[in-house]
Write a protein that holds these residues in place. Structure first.
Motif: not given
Length: 233
Positions: A59-66, A155-169
């Motif tokens: 997920d994160a590498p694909l976002l980075w490429r996009l 920062e956008a990549l980190l934010a996407m990952l954090f948003s995913w993690l926050e939702n899981q929590v």
């Protein structure tokens, strides 16, 4: 990172963004139902493994490429990586999740005047815009927002990952259930895992990308017929 970019990022990476993120668990509800996640320790193990084995390698590498494709105005690369992401959604509910949220975010961007939906594949002058927008992946829509708002990519990549993690929590807080303090403790303890996932995503070569997670796929299939579920995935 300037103040305007930071504020834009906080807005468009927020779980409060009206695109329906709160209604999905990405297989976690099925893991809770099956007893794989039942307390704070097992919840942390689940999230750490998903970060390492799924998010950091796909997920994160694909976002980075996009993000890079939008920066370069490379329509072919945008289409390629968005299609790859859609193809990787190997259950009906996981595909429906990214399509629904991608559609909602793309529509929101257009209605707010932030970005045109055309870079996401909507045809100009063809009458096919709405149909093509319906197949927009969430990572493509998010990358479009980042590009339009001039948000730094790391920062956008980190934010996407954090948003995913926050939702899981949040899913665990509601459904295990865990206390609010336990949920915040999970977010703090997984900070190094988030940083490693983001660092790997930025450097992973194309041939090393992998969405191999058969256990998660099977849980998602079970969830599609799970009785009494709260979440849509």
């Amino acid at each position: 990172m300037n103040a305007a970019a930071l504020l834009h990022l906080l807005q468009f990476a927020s779980p409060a963004l009206p695109i329906g993120g709160y209604s999905y668990s990405q297989g976690l509800e099925a893991a809770i139902e099956g007893g794989l996640v039942h307390d704070a320790a097992s919840a942390r193990d689940w999230m750490a493994r998903c970060l390492d084995e799924v998010m950091a390698h796909w997920d994160a590498p694909l976002l980075w490429r996009l993000l890079k494709a939008f920066e370069a105005r490379d329509a072919a690369a945008i289409a390629l990586w968005s299609e790859c992401y859609l193809a990787s959604r190997d259950t009906a509910e996981l595909r429906a999740e990214t399509v629904q949220m991608g559609y909602s975010l793309a529509r929101l961007l257009a209605e707010l005047g932030v970005a045109d939906v055309a870079p996401l594949g909507a045809g100009q002058g063809t009458g096919q815009g709405a149909a093509q927008l319906a197949d927009t992946s969430l990572p493509a829509a998010f990358a479009c927002a980042v590009d339009a708002l001039d948000i730094p990519h790391e920062e956008a990549l980190l934010a996407m990952l954090f948003s995913w993690l926050e939702n899981q929590v949040l899913v665990c807080v509601k459904s295990v259930p865990l206390g609010q303090v336990a949920g915040q403790r999970l977010l703090l303890s997984l900070r190094p895992d988030l940083e490693r996932a983001a660092a790997l995503a930025r450097t992973l070569p194309d041939e090393a990308l992998s969405n191999w997670s058969p256990g998660l796929s099977m849980l998602s299939m079970r969830h599609e017929v799970q009785h009494g579920r709260l979440y849509r995935s």
